[in-house]
Design a protein around this motif. Structure first.
Motif, mmCIF file in Angstrom:
data_model
loop_
_atom_site.group_PDB
_atom_site.id
_atom_site.type_symbol
_atom_site.label_atom_id
_atom_site.label_comp_id
_atom_site.label_asym_id
_atom_site.label_seq_id
_atom_site.Cartn_x
_atom_site.Cartn_y
_atom_site.Cartn_z
ATOM 1 N N THR A 1 -5.390 -9.594 27.399
ATOM 2 C CA THR A 1 -4.535 -8.913 28.374
ATOM 3 C C THR A 1 -3.173 -8.753 27.723
ATOM 4 O O THR A 1 -2.499 -9.733 27.407
ATOM 5 N N ASP B 1 -1.725 -3.440 29.066
ATOM 6 C CA ASP B 1 -2.117 -3.603 30.469
ATOM 7 C C ASP B 1 -0.910 -3.744 31.389
ATOM 8 O O ASP B 1 -0.948 -3.323 32.540
ATOM 9 N N HIS B 2 0.147 -4.355 30.851
ATOM 10 C CA HIS B 2 1.333 -4.626 31.672
ATOM 11 C C HIS B 2 2.594 -4.176 30.930
ATOM 12 O O HIS B 2 3.235 -4.973 30.243
#
Length: 222
Positions: free
Chosen positions: A179, A197-198
């Protein structure tokens, strides 16, 4: 596994590491060293007219690195240590604290920047980051650890995204295995922000703030 990538200039460091090097050089450089930088400046101005701001900046950066030729690795490490420890008022303390919480949570943090590796190593020491990897622009040395006046690719723009993928590959990981987070400030960081993802935008200028709004990217501290 969570991997947290963090930009340096304008993000962890609220300034420009190259400008800091340049300001110190104005006080310390010999006439010969300045002649090397001056030649690079002329080439950079030509690039500015024909190819734009980014190629001009990269040309000037490489010219500046030529002035390191003949310096030992130890001398340059001491030079960058003094730079990093002498300008701590520009450190983005709230973000440094956030990164330290990531580390405490067991996340792998990677500083990804076009800044020179020895500057990033010195900065990591200055702010007390532990177990943090670095992806930066490499300085080249000969077999005796003497600088040859050359550097590798400048880790900027899409090269940041490519460098992160290469970092994962070297650890037998893919994008699907982790992630990914990215903290960054500039539109040139968009390829990396798009990949993770972020994505988190830090210290955006007006154009970057508009882009963050369009993309739905959160802005750190807002």
């Amino acid at each position: 596994m969570r991997v947290i990538t963090v930009d340096f200039d304008g993000t962890l460091y609220q300034g420009n590491s190259f400008k800091v090097m340049f300001d110190v050089a104005k006080k310390q450089y010999s006439l010969k060293q300045w002649s090397q930088v001056g030649l690079g400046t002329a080439k950079a101005l030509g690039k500015l007219v024909t190819k734009g701001k980014a190629p001009a900046k990269h040309t000037f950066f490489r010219a500046f690195v030529k002035s390191f030729k003949g310096k030992s690795k130890k001398e340059l490490e001491e030079f960058f240590y003094a730079l990093a420890h002498g300008d701590l008022e520009r450190v983005n303390r709230p973000l440094v604290d956030k990164v330290k919480r990531h580390i405490e949570d067991g996340d792998q943090v990677v500083i990804v920047s076009g800044a020179l590796n020895p500057f990033l190593v010195a900065f990591k020491d200055a702010v007390g980051f532990e177990n943090v990897d670095i992806i930066g622009s490499e300085l080249f040395y000969d077999e005796n650890d003497i600088a040859v006046g050359k550097m590798g690719d400048i880790v900027n723009g899409k090269k940041k995204a490519e460098a992160v993928q290469e970092w994962l590959k070297n650890r037998d990981l893919t994008l699907d295995d982790v992630t990914l987070w990215a903290y960054a400030d500039s539109e040139s960081d968009s390829p990396l922000l798009e990949m993770v993802d972020h994505p988190v935008v830090v210290n955006p200028d007006e154009d970057m703030e508009k882009l963050a709004h369009q993309k739905g990217w959160p802005v750190f501290g807002s």
